[in-house]
Enzyme design. Structure first.
Site, PDB file in Angstrom:
ATOM      1  CD  GLN A 106       3.472   5.717   2.713  1.00  0.00           C
ATOM      2  OE1 GLN A 106       2.503   5.205   2.183  1.00  0.00           O
ATOM      3  NE2 GLN A 106       4.470   5.004   3.197  1.00  0.00           N
TER       4      GLN A 106
ATOM      5  CG  HIS B 269      -0.464   1.240   7.508  1.00  0.00           C
ATOM      6  ND1 HIS B 269       0.493   0.725   8.365  1.00  0.00           N
ATOM      7  CD2 HIS B 269       0.206   2.045   6.640  1.00  0.00           C
ATOM      8  CE1 HIS B 269       1.682   1.231   8.021  1.00  0.00           C
ATOM      9  NE2 HIS B 269       1.533   2.022   6.979  1.00  0.00           N
ATOM     10  CD  GLU B 270      -0.968   2.353   2.914  1.00  0.00           C
ATOM     11  OE1 GLU B 270      -0.481   3.499   2.857  1.00  0.00           O
ATOM     12  OE2 GLU B 270      -0.272   1.345   3.108  1.00  0.00           O
TER      13      GLU B 270
ATOM     14  N   GLY C 205       0.835  -1.192   0.000  1.00  0.00           N
ATOM     15  CA  GLY C 205       0.000   0.000   0.000  1.00  0.00           C
ATOM     16  C   GLY C 205       0.870   1.241   0.000  1.00  0.00           C
TER      17      GLY C 205
ATOM     18  CB  CYS D 120       5.292   1.939   7.286  1.00  0.00           C
ATOM     19  SG  CYS D 120       4.832   3.457   6.457  1.00  0.00           S
ATOM     20  CG  LEU D 121       6.755   1.007   1.173  1.00  0.00           C
ATOM     21  CD1 LEU D 121       6.145   1.398  -0.178  1.00  0.00           C
ATOM     22  CD2 LEU D 121       7.906   0.027   0.963  1.00  0.00           C
TER      23      LEU D 121
ATOM     24  CG  HIS E 237       0.588   6.744   5.574  1.00  0.00           C
ATOM     25  ND1 HIS E 237       1.724   7.154   6.212  1.00  0.00           N
ATOM     26  CD2 HIS E 237       0.767   5.424   5.305  1.00  0.00           C
ATOM     27  CE1 HIS E 237       2.556   6.126   6.328  1.00  0.00           C
ATOM     28  NE2 HIS E 237       2.014   5.065   5.792  1.00  0.00           N
TER      29      HIS E 237
END
Ligand code: NI
Length: 173
Positions: A51, A133-134, A46, A91-92, A137
């Site tokens: 991000q 989670h996304e 995702g 997470c990225l 963000h």
């Protein structure tokens, strides 16, 4: 398409709250394409626009092992949330760090497609975890915010160390 730079914790730009998408234009389609390419290039499941330093309510996801179930959620809003589930998340934007977080195990979402049309979806299990989670963000929130201050400080130190060494070692908290 292009691979975009991903912001890393504790970059303050990850804390900016995203604004609703209002124009479903060519620029938006380009951003979606770039986010798609970036997510796949980084082997992510995702990616939220926040991000890649684009503060618009847009996120992309692909939870499939075959990497061919690309999904886009624009201006997503939860319609319900129920149950509870604890999963190990990564997470990225927090590379190499994984930690357990509790979230709703089933959610309903209303969002828009790239053409602006609306859809409703129900997500369970890991799909639900990933979407929550996304969506966090887009509100400027990170999964490490759910950890204790001590653990969050450890994450910060590990990331600094990792940056200095340029290492790839995974960290599990
Ligand atoms: Ni993330």
């Amino acid at each position: 398409m292009a691979i975009l730079d991903i912001l890393s914790f504790p970059d303050p730009r990850l804390r900016i709250e995203a604004s609703p998408v209002v124009a479903f234009d060519a620029a938006l389609q380009r951003l979606i394409g770039d986010m798609k390419e970036t997510m796949y290039a980084e082997s992510g499941i995702g990616l939220a626009a926040t991000q890649v330093n684009e503060h618009r309510q847009l996120l992309v996801m692909d939870m499939s092992e075959t990497r061919d179930q690309f999904r886009v959620f624009i201006n997503p809003e939860l319609t319900f949330a129920s149950g509870s589930e604890t999963c190990e998340e990564g997470c990225l934007s927090v590379p190499g760090v994984y930690a357990e977080v509790s979230r709703a195990s089933e959610i309903g979402v209303r969002a828009q497609n790239p053409d602006g049309s609306y859809f409703d979806a129900t997500l369970k299990g890991l799909d639900a975890v990933c979407l929550q989670h996304e969506m966090d963000h887009l509100k400027g929130k990170l999964f490490v915010d759910y950890l204790s201050p001590l653990k969050r400080m450890m994450v910060r130190k590990k990331l600094e160390k990792r940056k200095r060494k340029g290492g790839e070692g995974a960290v599990t908290l």
